[in-house]
Scaffold this active site. Structure first.
Site, PDB file in Angstrom:
ATOM      1  N   ARG A   3       0.808  -1.217   0.000  1.00  9.39           N
ATOM      2  CA  ARG A   3       0.000   0.000   0.000  1.00  9.39           C
ATOM      3  C   ARG A   3       0.847   1.275   0.000  1.00  9.39           C
ATOM      4  O   ARG A   3       0.316   2.366  -0.182  1.00  9.39           O
ATOM      5  CB  ARG A   3      -0.956   0.000   1.199  1.00  9.39           C
ATOM      6  CG  ARG A   3      -2.154  -0.916   0.999  1.00  9.39           C
ATOM      7  CD  ARG A   3      -3.098  -0.853   2.181  1.00  9.39           C
ATOM      8  NE  ARG A   3      -2.592  -1.595   3.327  1.00  9.39           N
ATOM      9  CZ  ARG A   3      -3.150  -1.550   4.536  1.00  9.39           C
ATOM     10  NH1 ARG A   3      -4.199  -0.783   4.769  1.00  9.39           N
ATOM     11  NH2 ARG A   3      -2.643  -2.267   5.523  1.00  9.39           N
ATOM     12  N   LYS A  63       8.788  -1.154   2.932  1.00 11.27           N
ATOM     13  CA  LYS A  63       8.043  -0.241   3.804  1.00 11.27           C
ATOM     14  C   LYS A  63       8.870   0.273   4.970  1.00 11.27           C
ATOM     15  O   LYS A  63       8.863   1.473   5.265  1.00 11.27           O
ATOM     16  CB  LYS A  63       6.783  -0.937   4.329  1.00 11.27           C
ATOM     17  CG  LYS A  63       5.974  -0.062   5.282  1.00 11.27           C
ATOM     18  CD  LYS A  63       4.640  -0.659   5.641  1.00 11.27           C
ATOM     19  CE  LYS A  63       4.743  -1.871   6.507  1.00 11.27           C
ATOM     20  NZ  LYS A  63       3.413  -2.276   7.043  1.00 11.27           N
ATOM     21  N   ASP A  96       7.356  -1.131  11.584  1.00 11.80           N
ATOM     22  CA  ASP A  96       6.639   0.005  11.005  1.00 11.80           C
ATOM     23  C   ASP A  96       5.919   0.843  12.066  1.00 11.80           C
ATOM     24  O   ASP A  96       4.961   1.547  11.770  1.00 11.80           O
ATOM     25  CB  ASP A  96       5.637  -0.471   9.947  1.00 11.80           C
ATOM     26  CG  ASP A  96       4.537  -1.365  10.519  1.00 11.80           C
ATOM     27  OD1 ASP A  96       4.624  -1.734  11.709  1.00 11.80           O
ATOM     28  OD2 ASP A  96       3.585  -1.684   9.773  1.00 11.80           O
ATOM     29  N   GLU A 121     -11.073  -9.618  18.082  1.00 14.26           N
ATOM     30  CA  GLU A 121     -11.019  -8.876  16.831  1.00 14.26           C
ATOM     31  C   GLU A 121     -12.358  -8.180  16.577  1.00 14.26           C
ATOM     32  O   GLU A 121     -13.414  -8.664  16.995  1.00 14.26           O
ATOM     33  CB  GLU A 121     -10.679  -9.810  15.672  1.00 14.26           C
ATOM     34  CG  GLU A 121      -9.289 -10.412  15.736  1.00 14.26           C
ATOM     35  CD  GLU A 121      -8.184  -9.367  15.835  1.00 14.26           C
ATOM     36  OE1 GLU A 121      -8.289  -8.335  15.148  1.00 14.26           O
ATOM     37  OE2 GLU A 121      -7.239  -9.579  16.604  1.00 14.26           O
ATOM     38  N   ASN A 167      -5.763  -3.148  20.944  1.00 13.20           N
ATOM     39  CA  ASN A 167      -4.502  -3.885  20.880  1.00 13.20           C
ATOM     40  C   ASN A 167      -3.522  -3.186  19.940  1.00 13.20           C
ATOM     41  O   ASN A 167      -3.817  -2.975  18.758  1.00 13.20           O
ATOM     42  CB  ASN A 167      -4.776  -5.305  20.389  1.00 13.20           C
ATOM     43  CG  ASN A 167      -3.515  -6.120  20.222  1.00 13.20           C
ATOM     44  OD1 ASN A 167      -2.545  -5.940  20.957  1.00 13.20           O
ATOM     45  ND2 ASN A 167      -3.520  -7.017  19.245  1.00 13.20           N
ATOM     46  N   ASN A 209      37.735  36.285   2.952  1.00 13.54           N
ATOM     47  CA  ASN A 209      36.483  36.903   2.515  1.00 13.54           C
ATOM     48  C   ASN A 209      36.253  36.582   1.044  1.00 13.54           C
ATOM     49  O   ASN A 209      37.093  36.888   0.192  1.00 13.54           O
ATOM     50  CB  ASN A 209      36.531  38.411   2.709  1.00 13.54           C
ATOM     51  CG  ASN A 209      35.177  39.057   2.453  1.00 13.54           C
ATOM     52  OD1 ASN A 209      34.378  39.254   3.363  1.00 13.54           O
ATOM     53  ND2 ASN A 209      34.912  39.400   1.208  1.00 13.54           N
TER      54      ASN A 209
END
Length: 452
Positions: free
Chosen positions: A18, A25, A108, A158, A173, A363
């Protein structure tokens, strides 16, 4: 009391499709460091702290990043992707060595802190078999819910499997866990794959711990700290959180940020005291800024060391390898690369100084260019202390300008200039002796030419 040993297993095998990128990733950056580097930095260090990273096949770049950040880490390959518990067991060899505490983290989640890892280990020292990291989600939709009885974790449900009442729970979680290392393999090996995807899920460890008559507990943290990165929008959100942290840390350390929200820092930026950063400054990796330095607006700095009481910008660009001595100055629209600017030297405006060494109090006038590339190789320009380089001068490297030398405006210098010498080297069509004549007059009267 003897310190407990630990093993941290970081799961970094995901493809990250994705992200819409060829880059793995976990190698995408926030605050100029990869997501993985942030996690590896936060994981326990030092004596008794082992580290293992699980990577995917054909991800040599990830293994190389691990070796760069934590040379002490071991890497393991997860050849098949059959769930989080399966990924953890790719590091079975390391887990079997029996560290007191086993931490499971994700490559990640770059905002997790060392303090959170330490808090997760504390219940294990008191007899818990499992610690699960949780957070209070503003919108818990899609997250697994942590179901408690008193202080004890009884299940991770879940979202799709939760009852309407369980879905009202906002404690979610984060996925990060800590196991009693002596029991970890026994627990994880009991996890089955009796689910629709036929995968092995680490969340099932909670039920197994309960069945074994052991204790599972929850440690809470902020939602920001456990942000996972799955797409570029989430990457940008994590960058914003990290920048806010870095700006606040700089302010707390005494750095003056006139408009903090416009300044972008790197995770490794270091500041001295009484530093001022004006609006719209970008500081890349590998930058240190000394006491009393002022960085003016629209300046960009990468891999550079800046001394004390330096003036930078506005609109200066410091590329890798730049070193600024105390009291030196880079002005408007000046670019440097692999350059040392010694104490008190000035490059005030409209100049490029690359592959060069500029001596103390030299300079460089407006429009000075070090011509460091001949089409094949990079060559060095050395400018002696106190030298004066007139405006619109091209120094064709390799070339050395001596101590106290004077270069007339508009010159193209192709040969070394001795100490205290004066050089005007131009085409006949552009010769104008006025500047050189004026310098002779000033020197005869014991006066110095005006710097500019």
């Amino acid at each position: 009391m003897t310190a407990r040993s630990s093993l941290t297993v970081v799961l970094a095998a995901g493809e990250g499709t994705r992200m819409r990128s060829a880059l793995p990733k976990v190698l995408h950056p926030i605050a100029s460091q990869s997501l993985l580097a942030h996690v590896l930095d936060a994981a326990p260090h030092g004596a008794g702290a082992a580290l293992a990273v699980v990577v995917g096949p054909n991800h040599q770049a990830v293994s190389d990043e691990v070796a760069r950040i934590r040379p002490d880490a071991a890497t393991f390959i997860q050849a098949e992707r059959l769930g989080t518990a399966h990924a953890v067991l790719a590091a079975r060899e390391a887990i079997a060595r029996g560290a007191d505490d086993l931490l499971i983290a994700f490559g990640d989640t770059p905002l997790i802190s060392a303090e959170t890892f330490a808090r997760m280990r504390a219940p294990l020292a008191k007899g818990a078999a499992l610690t699960v990291l949780g957070f209070r989600a503003a919108d818990p939709t899609g997250y697994g819910r942590l179901l408690l009885e008193g202080d004890h974790l009884v299940a991770i449900r879940e979202h799709d499997d939760a009852t309407p009442e369980e879905r009202k729970v906002t404690l979610c979680n984060a996925g990060v866990m800590a196991f009693d290392g002596r029991l970890a393999l026994e627990i994880i090996d009991k996890i089955g794959n009796a689910n629709s995807k036929r995968e092995y899920y680490l969340v099932d460890a909670v039920a197994i711990v309960r069945e074994m008559g052991l204790e599972a507990v929850v440690i809470e943290t902020s939602e920001d700290e456990v942000r996972g990165i799955n797409n570029k929008a989430q990457l940008a959100e994590a960058e914003a959180v990290m920048q806010a942290r870095l700006r606040q840390a700089a302010l707390d350390a005494g750095v003056t940020l006139i408009a903090p929200e416009t300044v972008f820092l790197s995770a490794d930026t270091t500041f001295g005291s009484d530093v001022t950063i004006e609006p719209f400054v970008v500081i890349g990796p590998g930058v240190s800024i000394g006491d009393g330095t002022v960085v003016h607006s629209f300046t960009h700095i990468v891999q550079s060391s800046i001394g004390k009481n330096v003036q930078l910008g506005p609109y200066a660009r410091m590329r890798p390898g730049t070193t600024m001595g105390d009291g030196s100055k880079l002005g408007n629209f000046v670019e440097t690369k692999a350059a040392t600017i010694e104490a008190g030297a000035k490059v005030n405006h409209l100049s490029y100084v690359g592959d060069a060494h500029v001596g103390a109090k030299a300079n460089l006038g407006a429009g000075t260019i070090t011509c460091n590339y001949d089409g094949f190789t990079k060559n060095k320009t050395i400018i002696g202390a106190g030298a004066f380089i007139g405006t619109n001068t091209s120094l064709v490297a390799p070339v050395k300008i001596g101590i106290g030398a004077y270069i007339g405006s508009g010159s193209v210098i192709t040969r070394d200039v001795p100490d205290d010498a004066m050089a005007v080297e131009r085409s006949p069509q552009s010769i104008r002796e006025g500047g050189a004549t004026r310098y002779r007059e000033l020197k005869t009267k014991g006066r110095k030419p005006k710097e500019g």
